[in-house]
Design an enzyme around this catalytic site. Structure first.
Site, PDB file in Angstrom:
ATOM      1  N   SER A 194       0.849  -1.189   0.000  1.00  0.00           N
ATOM      2  CA  SER A 194       0.000   0.000   0.000  1.00  0.00           C
ATOM      3  C   SER A 194       0.883   1.237   0.000  1.00  0.00           C
ATOM      4  CB  SER A 194      -0.893   0.016   1.245  1.00  0.00           C
ATOM      5  OG  SER A 194      -1.560   1.260   1.376  1.00  0.00           O
ATOM      6  N   TYR A 230      -1.659  -0.556  10.107  1.00  0.00           N
ATOM      7  CA  TYR A 230      -1.813  -1.052   8.738  1.00  0.00           C
ATOM      8  C   TYR A 230      -0.611  -0.630   7.894  1.00  0.00           C
ATOM      9  CZ  TYR A 230      -3.810  -1.427   4.002  1.00  0.00           C
ATOM     10  OH  TYR A 230      -4.035  -1.722   2.680  1.00  0.00           O
TER      11      TYR A 230
END
Length: 248
Positions: free
Chosen positions: A143, A157
């Site tokens: 990501s 995350y």
């Protein structure tokens, strides 16, 4: 040789888009899902409509025994995987680190990091030319958060995806001489259901002004990058971290 790809978290979002595009490009597809069997079945039907074989396989990728059973099911029903897309992942409610529970962190790293490593392990055991396999490609889903840190929302995350970046680099070097290429795609703001699961369903709209291209991306745009990395066109590409983020 038939190409068989396992897409973890393949029942929705980027995973579903990848499974469908892979079918259009000639892959047979194993669609992994955690709980939504009907959504996985819809993807399976789309793959079959494209003329390719497909199965849905339930497994929690954070559970080693379930991962092993999943690969055995693919072996038995489709044949040995030639490609793996490590897409299964979770976010959680937007929260500062000081408020995060240990349970949240265990879940975040169990699914996003340990799950990807376990699946890659099983794929390498089947793909490696050193073990008699045909070679193959692994694409990990990282990501843009691994670069940006996601402060005030998902630092855990972002940290998990930073681990995926490092894992991609290390595994790519480890198996490069065994016919296996390992790369990662780092999506930016993408229009998928994952934002709602984190409690911010309109997150893309709220942050689109921060993207130089001034919009969120689509799951299909990310899938295009994944399929290129899996394809023979990327035959000399390994250890790459490919940003699909509109310039953010």
């Amino acid at each position: 040789m038939e190409r068989v790809v396992l897409v973890t978290g393949g029942s929705r979002g980027i995973g579903a888009a990848t499974a469908k595009l892979a079918a259009q490009r000639g892959w047979s597809v194993a669609v992994n899902y955690a709980s939504n069997a009907s959504a996985a079945d819809e993807v399976v039907q789309a793959v079959r409509a494209a003329g390719r074989r497909a199965i849905a396989v339930q497994a929690d990728v954070a559970d080693e025994a379930q991962v092993m059973r999943m690969f055995e099911a693919v072996d038995a029903q489709l044949g040995r995987v030639t490609d793996l897309v490590n897409n299964a992942g979770v976010v959680d409610q937007a929260q500062r680190v000081e408020d995060m529970s240990g349970e949240r962190l265990q879940r975040m790293f169990g699914i996003n990091v340990i799950g990807s490593i376990l699946c890659a392990r099983e794929a390498v055991r089947r793909m490696s030319t050193k073990r008699g396999g045909p070679g193959g490609a692994i694409v990990n889903l990282s990501s843009a958060a691994s670069r940006l840190g996601a402060p005030g929302q998902y630092v855990d995350y972002a940290a998990a995806k930073g681990a995926i970046d490092a894992f991609t680099v290390g595994l790519a070097k480890e198996v490069a001489a065994e016919g296996i290429r390992v790369n990662a795609v780092r999506p930016g703001l993408i229009e998928t259901e994952i934002h709602a699961s984190g409690g911010i369903p309109d997150r893309v709209q709220k942050l689109a002004h921060q993207v130089p291209m001034a919009r969120g991306g689509t799951a299909e745009e990310v899938a295009q990058a994944i399929l290129w990395l899996m394809s023979p066109e990327a035959s000399y590409t390994t250890m790459s971290l490919v940003d699909v983020s509109g310039g953010r």
